[in-house]
Design an enzyme around this catalytic site. Structure first.
Site, short mmCIF file in Angstrom:
data_model
loop_
_atom_site.label_atom_id
_atom_site.label_comp_id
_atom_site.label_asym_id
_atom_site.label_seq_id
_atom_site.Cartn_x
_atom_site.Cartn_y
_atom_site.Cartn_z
N SER A 40 21.57 23.92 -4.10
CA SER A 40 20.25 23.85 -4.13
C SER A 40 19.66 25.06 -4.81
O SER A 40 19.72 24.53 -6.21
CB SER A 40 19.66 24.17 -2.59
OG SER A 40 18.10 24.10 -2.47
N THR A 41 19.00 25.84 -4.62
CA THR A 41 18.32 26.85 -5.40
C THR A 41 19.33 27.31 -6.47
O THR A 41 20.41 27.84 -6.16
CB THR A 41 17.61 28.02 -4.58
OG1 THR A 41 16.99 27.34 -3.46
CG2 THR A 41 16.59 28.56 -5.46
N HIS B 76 19.72 19.35 -4.29
CA HIS B 76 18.43 19.33 -3.65
C HIS B 76 17.41 19.18 -4.91
O HIS B 76 17.01 20.42 -5.74
CB HIS B 76 17.86 20.56 -2.79
CG HIS B 76 18.77 20.60 -1.61
ND1 HIS B 76 19.03 21.85 -0.85
CD2 HIS B 76 19.58 19.68 -1.05
CE1 HIS B 76 19.59 21.58 0.20
NE2 HIS B 76 20.15 20.29 -0.04
N MET C 218 19.47 27.84 -0.95
CA MET C 218 18.81 28.39 0.15
C MET C 218 19.11 27.40 1.46
O MET C 218 19.61 26.36 1.07
CB MET C 218 17.19 28.22 -0.12
CG MET C 218 16.60 29.41 0.50
SD MET C 218 14.81 29.44 -0.04
CE MET C 218 14.84 29.99 -1.76
N ASP D 227 22.55 23.84 4.43
CA ASP D 227 22.86 22.09 4.27
C ASP D 227 24.21 22.42 3.68
O ASP D 227 24.71 23.00 2.64
CB ASP D 227 21.88 21.67 3.10
CG ASP D 227 22.34 20.08 2.94
OD1 ASP D 227 23.02 19.55 4.04
OD2 ASP D 227 21.95 19.48 2.18
#
Length: 211
Positions: free
Chosen positions: A22-23, A49, A143, A146
């Site tokens: 993600s991030t 993401h 972050m 998930d």
């Protein structure tokens, strides 16, 4: 070869590498995928993401930088070893089994999962399609949490999982959660992940699993 070995026309059950981030993920995934060899012995499934407007360009960039072909999954797509498949943004990607082999399918984002494309949903479908012991799972920077539950379940089922170490992660949320759950077979800094994944994939392809 062994005369009793099954014909190569039916490669069951198959083996899969799942990468989730993600991030900070695009740079991390670029670092990992650009170091995986062109003859990597299994399909690579990527859930990063990001919105739908960005995943196509992200896949195209990875395709230019990486030894293996990389494509965004916009329709049912057969899974081939040594190819990487990027989930479409604002949707989820799942693995399905067809008479001809394994496929990746884009599916509408599941309301049961807070982040998309969902790493948990992708990893769960991969484990369902080929069995958890045939899945390698990697959680890079990101972050939230998930992927942590699905990868912990894969490790518990005999699969191999890796969490990016805190020292290189932009945000040690997703990989940190996997490590806290005891779900990571290994915790390694970003620059060691590709070599570890390649070693494990080759060991697995040669049939030398711990199972």
């Amino acid at each position: 070869g062994d005369a009793a070995a099954p014909a190569p026309a039916a490669p069951l059950p198959g083996r899969l590498l799942v990468l989730g981030a993600s991030t900070g993920g695009p740079a991390a995934l670029e670092a990992i995928l650009s170091e995986l060899p062109a003859d990597f012995p299994m399909p690579v499934l990527v859930a990063q993401h990001m919105p739908a407007a960005f995943t196509g360009a992200f896949a195209a960039r990875l395709d230019r930088l990486c030894p293996m072909p990389v494509a965004e999954v916009a329709r049912q797509t057969p899974l081939l070893p040594g190819h990487a498949y990027v989930a479409r943004g604002d949707a989820d990607m799942v693995v399905g089994r067809r008479p001809g082999g394994l496929v990746a399918l884009p599916v509408p984002a599941s309301p049961a999962h807070p982040w998309h494309p969902s790493v948990d949903r992708l990893a769960q479908s991969a484990a369902q399609a080929v069995g958890p012991a045939n899945v390698l799972g990697v959680l890079a920077t990101g972050m939230g949490r998930d992927g942590a539950d699905a990868l912990a379940a894969i490790r518990a089922g005999g699969g191999w999982t890796l969490a990016e170490a805190e020292e290189t992660a932009v945000v040690w949320g997703m990989p940190g959660e996997l490590a806290r759950l005891g779900g990571a077979t290994e915790v390694l800094p970003l620059f060691e992940i590709a070599a570890a994944v390649t070693r494990e994939a080759r060991r697995h392809a040669a049939g030398q699993t711990d199972a």
